[in-house]
Design an enzyme around this catalytic site. Structure first.
Site, PDB file in Angstrom:
ATOM      1  CE  LYS A  46      -3.950  40.805  -4.360  1.00  0.00           C
ATOM      2  NZ  LYS A  46      -5.014  39.797  -4.513  1.00  0.00           N
ATOM      3  CE  LYS A  72      -6.269  33.788  -6.156  1.00  0.00           C
ATOM      4  NZ  LYS A  72      -7.436  34.651  -6.113  1.00  0.00           N
TER       5      LYS A  72
END
Length: 376
Positions: free
Chosen positions: A165, A271
């Protein structure tokens, strides 16, 4: 076979390690999980889950998920759970949007359909591709040294892919810190590993270009979800030599077709709860495959129910286009179901039992917070 009852459970999933950080100074310590249990008139039971990644990831939040299910669930009573397209159309005509809420119900219906057929879910989704599915870690934003240590820890657990991230604010260190994070995480790179630098739509093109200019040549990684808008992403695409994978911007078939039509990216992050369940996941997987796009099969976050869903979809995805699958079990500090899918040599396999192949822990789930039924 008809849907006789739909029950809803709520569970908090604490973050493993205490805190998870994203771009935009977003921090999470727990995730609010919604689980649906569908029971048919013949007593068969299916399970589904939707766990939004907080309230600022995409347009979804947990209390909204449950409020939307309050509208959707009664509309499905009396329907055949095996007719997934009809189920999806009924939800679509009952409530616009709210794909996160549709997910829990859609997955539970697929679980029932696969059980009724006596097949593992992956065999209902095109057929099992032999061999384990490569799994990817999710490394929250931190100091470069801490993120490097987390990569090592996940590598030691068997992970062959790593999602790093990035998206530090200027006050936190900006592009220079993000470049250091990427360098640190790739410093011990092993053969066969695959890396994503994921900004979760948190970068401007200017930030991304400054960050990339600070990196040495030859670092092999994919830049994921750099910018929040299509215009910014397209602008960066024209000036970036790295492969781009788009995630949050693609939530529907129309979004994916737009990305393909404008050559916005080289891959897509699908997702389950972002796309709206298994039914749209399969449609979008086929569209992406037709365009030659690589895919990561993931969910925002979740429990063993989410993990099983991810593994079954990934297990049936053409291996040449599958880059990785997320194991959300590594992100949370609680277990709410049994799932026989250990990570071995960098991958995991979907269970061979009929349906999802999970057994929820009812003591952990507690009593339903809502129940819907009628005359089938």
């Amino acid at each position: 076979m008809k849907i006789a009852q739909i029950e809803v459970f709520q569970v908090d999933l604490p973050v493993k390690g205490g805190v998870y950080r994203l771009s935009g100074e977003r921090e999470y310590t727990s995730f609010d999980c919604t689980i649906a249990r569908i029971t048919t008139d013949c007593g068969r039971i299916g399970w589904g889950e939707s766990t939004p990644f907080g309230a600022t990831y995409v347009a979804a939040h947990a209390t909204g998920t449950r409020a939307a299910i309050e509208l959707l669930a009664p509309a499905l009573i009396g329907m055949d759970p095996r007719q997934y397209d009809r189920i999806w159309e009924r939800m679509q005509s009952t409530l616009s949007g709210h794909r996160d809420a549709r997910t829990a119900l859609d997955v539970a219906c697929w679980d029932i359909a696969a059980q009724a057929a006596g097949l593992p879910l992956c065999d209902m989704l095109g057929g099992r591709v032999s061999g384990s599915v490569p799994v990817i870690s999710s490394i929250g934003g931190d100091t470069p040294e801490a993120m490097r240590a987390k990569v090592v820890a996940h590598r030691n657990q068997g992970f062959m892919g790593h999602s790093i991230k990035i998206g530090a604010s200027e006050a936190q260190g900006g592009p220079a810190l993000d470049a250091e994070r990427i360098r640190a995480c790739l410093a011990d790179r092993q053969p066969g590993e695959w890396y994503l630098a994921d900004a979760n739509n948190g970068l401007s093109p200017e930030h991304a270009l400054r960050m990339l200019a600070l990196l040495p040549d030859g670092l092999d990684f994919v830049l994921e979800a750099p910018c929040a808008t299509w215009r910014e992403t397209q602008s960066l695409r024209a000036r970036c030599s790295l492969p781009l994978l788009i995630d949050e911007l693609i939530q529907s078939e129309a979004d994916l077709i737009q990305a393909i039509d404008h050559d916005t990216c080289d891959g897509v992050g699908l997702k389950v709860s972002k796309q709206g369940g298994i039914t749209p996941m399969i449609r979008q997987r086929n569209i992406a495959a037709a365009a030659g796009m690589v895919m990561s099969i993931q969910d925002t976050v979740g429990s063993e129910i989410s993990c099983a869903t991810i593994l079954h979809i990934a297990q049936s995805t053409p291996r040449r286009l599958l880059r990785c699958a997320l194991d959300p079990r590594a992100m949370v500090d609680i277990s709410i179901a049994t799932l026989d899918a250990p990570i071995v040599n960098g991958g995991a396999e979907a269970p061979s039992f009929p349906g999802l192949g999970i057994t929820p822990d009812l003591t952990c789930l507690g009593e339903p917070i809502a129940s819907y039924w009628g005359d089938p």
